[in-house]
Enzyme design. Structure first.
Site, PDB file in Angstrom:
ATOM      1  N   SER A  10       0.839  -1.197   0.000  1.00 42.54           N
ATOM      2  CA  SER A  10       0.000   0.000   0.000  1.00 42.54           C
ATOM      3  C   SER A  10       0.875   1.249   0.000  1.00 42.54           C
ATOM      4  O   SER A  10       1.983   1.249   0.569  1.00 42.54           O
ATOM      5  CB  SER A  10      -0.860  -0.013   1.261  1.00 42.54           C
ATOM      6  OG  SER A  10      -1.480   1.227   1.440  1.00 42.54           O
ATOM      7  N   TYR A  59      -1.708  -0.862  10.669  1.00 37.86           N
ATOM      8  CA  TYR A  59      -2.019  -1.497   9.382  1.00 37.86           C
ATOM      9  C   TYR A  59      -0.853  -1.308   8.417  1.00 37.86           C
ATOM     10  O   TYR A  59      -0.339  -2.265   7.819  1.00 37.86           O
ATOM     11  CB  TYR A  59      -3.312  -0.912   8.792  1.00 37.86           C
ATOM     12  CG  TYR A  59      -3.454  -1.169   7.316  1.00 37.86           C
ATOM     13  CD1 TYR A  59      -3.708  -2.455   6.823  1.00 37.86           C
ATOM     14  CD2 TYR A  59      -3.304  -0.134   6.382  1.00 37.86           C
ATOM     15  CE1 TYR A  59      -3.809  -2.694   5.457  1.00 37.86           C
ATOM     16  CE2 TYR A  59      -3.409  -0.368   5.020  1.00 37.86           C
ATOM     17  CZ  TYR A  59      -3.657  -1.646   4.562  1.00 37.86           C
ATOM     18  OH  TYR A  59      -3.747  -1.883   3.216  1.00 37.86           O
ATOM     19  N   LYS A  75       2.182  -3.974   6.497  1.00 40.47           N
ATOM     20  CA  LYS A  75       2.606  -4.023   5.084  1.00 40.47           C
ATOM     21  C   LYS A  75       4.127  -3.845   4.994  1.00 40.47           C
ATOM     22  O   LYS A  75       4.811  -4.539   4.236  1.00 40.47           O
ATOM     23  CB  LYS A  75       1.900  -2.921   4.285  1.00 40.47           C
ATOM     24  CG  LYS A  75       0.390  -3.090   4.175  1.00 40.47           C
ATOM     25  CD  LYS A  75       0.026  -4.291   3.321  1.00 40.47           C
ATOM     26  CE  LYS A  75      -1.467  -4.560   3.310  1.00 40.47           C
ATOM     27  NZ  LYS A  75      -1.835  -5.826   2.688  1.00 40.47           N
TER      28      LYS A  75
END
Ligand code: NAD
Ligand code: WQD
Length: 681
Positions: A130, A158, A162
């Site tokens: 992302s 979050y 990643k």
């Protein structure tokens, strides 16, 4: 077509928003796909709609990536050549509250996946990263649009998952340079598939801009809150790189192909931004969506949202040049497609009045689903197997014979509730002439071919259904589709057959349609439900009928093929054996759907208060009293009667009837039949 024929791409999270769109593109590019998803943020309906779009079954496993044993079984069952790894939890705000759950699901899930891949010598992975790994890029002077070499500094749990996973993949490559990892850093995916069949279906209150706006437009939310208009942009709102989800999906194919082309024996670890390279503000997107909807939508400017930054626009040059991929669609396209998805599916995949389960004893077997729709006093269940009607319950009385397990369905040969095709009823001597050539079919009924041959539609698993409400919200619609391959049971040409059921307060209507790639192939479709109005009695004895016609086709008693003469069938009850084709009207069309429905039969029984009426657009119907039924322990002779509207028996071999059944690649076959229910007057 770039996929190889025997191996599979494993798509983790393939039931999700981006995963489902990518599966469509993979299959369109010739890849075989197997999906693993624990459905924690998605529903199987997305998979069944993907199958409907690509017109192929897609193997699916409801497995959590952290369950190594179950995941390993998928690797054992399929020859997997590479993995596209979408499965993750993805809500930024939520991740700040339950970070452990995010690390466990995303990082631990990926570790288990990588271990399983390594154990099966699969070393090719495309990973969903992302733009969030870059963090607040305004901390640098010259990093917008953002290049891949921009230092990473994710600002929430979050994003950190990643970042960690990217690093794990890098370390694996450093340890074994035959691994091939494509890190795809997505910017802001938006839009939906142009078919309107798949799209984003967020649970609860949407976090993201467009899903929220779509819910405002459909009336589920009052107004959009715009988080700040005091940023340094042309209209004061923040800038993002919004990318159409179909463009994004295609980026995965490009990455996979890039990995496949890496020199034999060598590996790769490389990051690519997937964005358009063009930034749009919140107001730009708002106006584009209002344009798609056709009117202005309510909004209010409120304070800035924590964690938001001014500008996240991609420098997509690396993907453009190396992957030879670039986004082709713009925000107007995405808004148009999102609006179609929203209006076609106002509540996402959920449809009020519809639920599905699987036939008894087949837990986890998504090919044996039972779909039940309920509308007031009527509840109807359908199967993928044969696109069959399993149950019709009106005012708590079941009106058709149905079975409980897939094995029972597979072992019976009486077409119980099934769609009959590709050719209902008999074709004399199992053959016909077309373009001067004799076509020989599977003979499964003495010398004749019956109901499409021994492996007809009744034995096929239909894809779908697409379930939706009618435009006026009144009725429930279920659409199934089957691709019957050229040569199946001997029939020429591929046939794509669609079965659409509409369920209202007091009726079930079925509409058939079919197209072919052949210059000519015979088609005749019908439904073979066994109706019983006797209030759960095991026989139809005593059933009273009113027939709209007494004109019946005379058949040779030995061959059961029409003689060419018309005889008379004058009956008012079903106490005797009936197996006759009754002629309703003259017709010469391959598509009768636009004809008006004509009532052909009314039936009732003294022991029940219900009446069945059958109406059809078809020229004839077979009436059969089920005298040969024998399903031990379940149903015996005369358990139900069948009303099978369709074309005249053996029409393909009778010059004056041929045009009723011969479909070519320029026409569409069609018909409609309605079964309605009422209380006796
Ligand atoms: P999504 O939630 O629609 O899809 C993710 C799918 O993974 C879901 O179907 C979910 O059920 C499944 N899943 C989650 N944990 C799993 C587990 N442990 N085992 C098996 N299945 C599991 O999300 P999406 O928008 O399609 O995102 C797909 C990927 O792209 C995610 O990795 C996400 O982080 C990444 N991504 C998304 C966006 C975005 O804005 N949508 C942006 C950048 C990156
Ligand atoms: C877009 C713009 C909001 C909602 C997030 C993740 C990112 C990535 C994509 C996964 C912002 C504004 C939004 C609303 C608004 N996901 N907005 N009102 O924040 O750019 O990115 O999704 O990897 O990691 O952070 O997307 O759609 O939430 O916001 O004004 O109700 O719309 O302020 O400027 P974001 P978003």
């Amino acid at each position: 077509m770039t996929g190889t024929t025997n191996s599979y791409i494993l798509v983790t999270g393939g039931a999700g928003y981006i995963g489902s769109h990518t599966v469509v593109e993979l299959i369109n590019h010739g890849y075989n796909v197997v999906i693993v998803d624990n459905l924690s943020n998605s529903s199987y309906d997305a998979v069944s709609r993907v199958e409907y779009i690509v017109k192929k079954p897609v193997p699916f496993f409801n497995v959590d990536l952290r369950d190594s044993e179950k995941l390993g079984k998928v690797f054992e069952q399929y020859d997997i050549s590479g993995v596209i790894h979408f499965a993750a939890l993805k809500a930024v705000g939520e991740s700040t509250h339950i970070p452990l759950k995010y690390y466990d699901n995303n990082v631990n899930g990926t570790i288990k996946l990588l271990e399983t891949m390594a154990a099966h010598k699969v070393k090719t992975i495309v990973f969903s990263s992302s733009a969030t790994v870059y963090g607040d890029v305004t901390r640098f002077k010259d990093m917008i649009p953002i290049p891949e070499h921009c230092p990473n500094d994710p600002t929430n749990p979050y994003g950190k998952t990643k970042y960690v996973i990217e690093n794990i993949l890098h370390d694996i490559y450093n340890a074994d340079t035959t691994w091939k990892s494509a890190i795809l850093r997505y910017f802001n995916p938006i839009g939906a598939h142009p078919s309107g069949l798949i799209g984003e279906d967020p649970l609860g209150i949407p976090n993201n801009l467009l899903p929220y706006l779509a819910q405002v437009a459909i009336g589920r939310r009052e107004k959009l809150s715009i988080f700040g208009n005091d940023y340094d942009s042309h209209d004061g709102t923040p800038i993002r790189d919004y990318i159409h989800v179909v463009d994004l999906a295609k980026g995965h194919i490009a990455a996979l192909e890039y990995l496949n082309n890496v020199t034999e024996g060598a590996g790769l670890f490389r990051e690519w931004n997937l964005g358009t390279g063009k930034g749009s503000t919140v107001f730009d997107v708002y106006h584009a969506f209002c344009k798609a909807v056709g009117h202005e939508l309510p909004y209010e400017v409120v304070g800035r949202r924590d964690g938001d930054v001014l500008d996240l626009t991609a420098n997509a040059t690396r993907a453009n040049t190396e992957l030879k991929w670039s986004a082709e669609k713009n925000i107007d396209d995405a808004c148009r497609d999102l609006w179609k998805w929203t209006t076609d599916n106002p509540k996402g995949y959920a449809v009020a009045g519809y639920q599905w389960t699987t036939l008894a004893g087949t837990d986890g077997d998504y090919t044996s689903r039972v779909h039940t729709v309920t509308k007031d006093d009527l509840s109807v269940s359908f199967l993928n197997y044969g696109a069959s009607i399993q149950k019709v319950e009106f005012k708590n009385q079941n009106l058709v014979c149905g079975l409980d397990t897939l094995d029972e369905y597979k072992s019976q040969d009486i077409y119980l509730g099934a769609t009959v095709g590709r050719y209902a009823n008999r074709i004399a001597n199992g053959q016909f002439e077309i373009n001067g050539e004799t076509v020989k079919l599977d003979k499964n009924n003495g010398e004749n071919s019956l109901h499409g041959g021994s492996n007809g539609f009744n034995k096929q698993n239909f894809l779908g259904p697409i379930v939706k409400r009618s435009a006026d919200e009144e009725n429930l619609i279920l659409q199934f589709v089957l691709v019957d391959k050229a040569g199946a049971n001997g029939f020429p040409g591929e046939l794509i057959a669609a079965v659409e059921y509409t369920v209202g307060n007091d009726f079930v209507e079925v509409e058939y349609s079919a197209t072919t790639d052949a210059s000519g192939t015979p088609v005749n479709l019908t439904n073979h439900s066994y109706w019983n109005l006797a209030g759960n009695k095991s026989t139809i004895d005593g059933t009273q009928v009113k027939l709209a016609t007494s004109k019946a086709l005379e058949v040779d008693p030995n061959t059961l093929i029409p003689t060419g003469n018309v005889s008379t069938l004058d009956i008012s009850n079903l106490d005797g054996k009936v197996d006759n084709c009754l002629i309703v009207r003259e017709s010469s069309q391959i598509n009768t759907s636009s004809e008006s429905l004509v009532e052909v039969l009314e039936a009732s029984h003294p022991d029940s208060t219900l009446v069945l009426r059958v109406e059809t657009t078809e020229p004839s119907f077979q009436l059969y009293t089920g005298d040969y039924v024998d399903i031990p322990g379940k149903f015996g002779p005369r358990c139900g009667f069948c009303v099978e509207p369709g074309r005249l028996i053996n029409a393909v071999n009778v010059e004056k009837w041929k045009q009723l059944v011969l479909l070519d690649n320029k026409s569409t076959y069609g018909s409609r039949t309605r079964y309605s229910f009422k209380l006796k007057n």
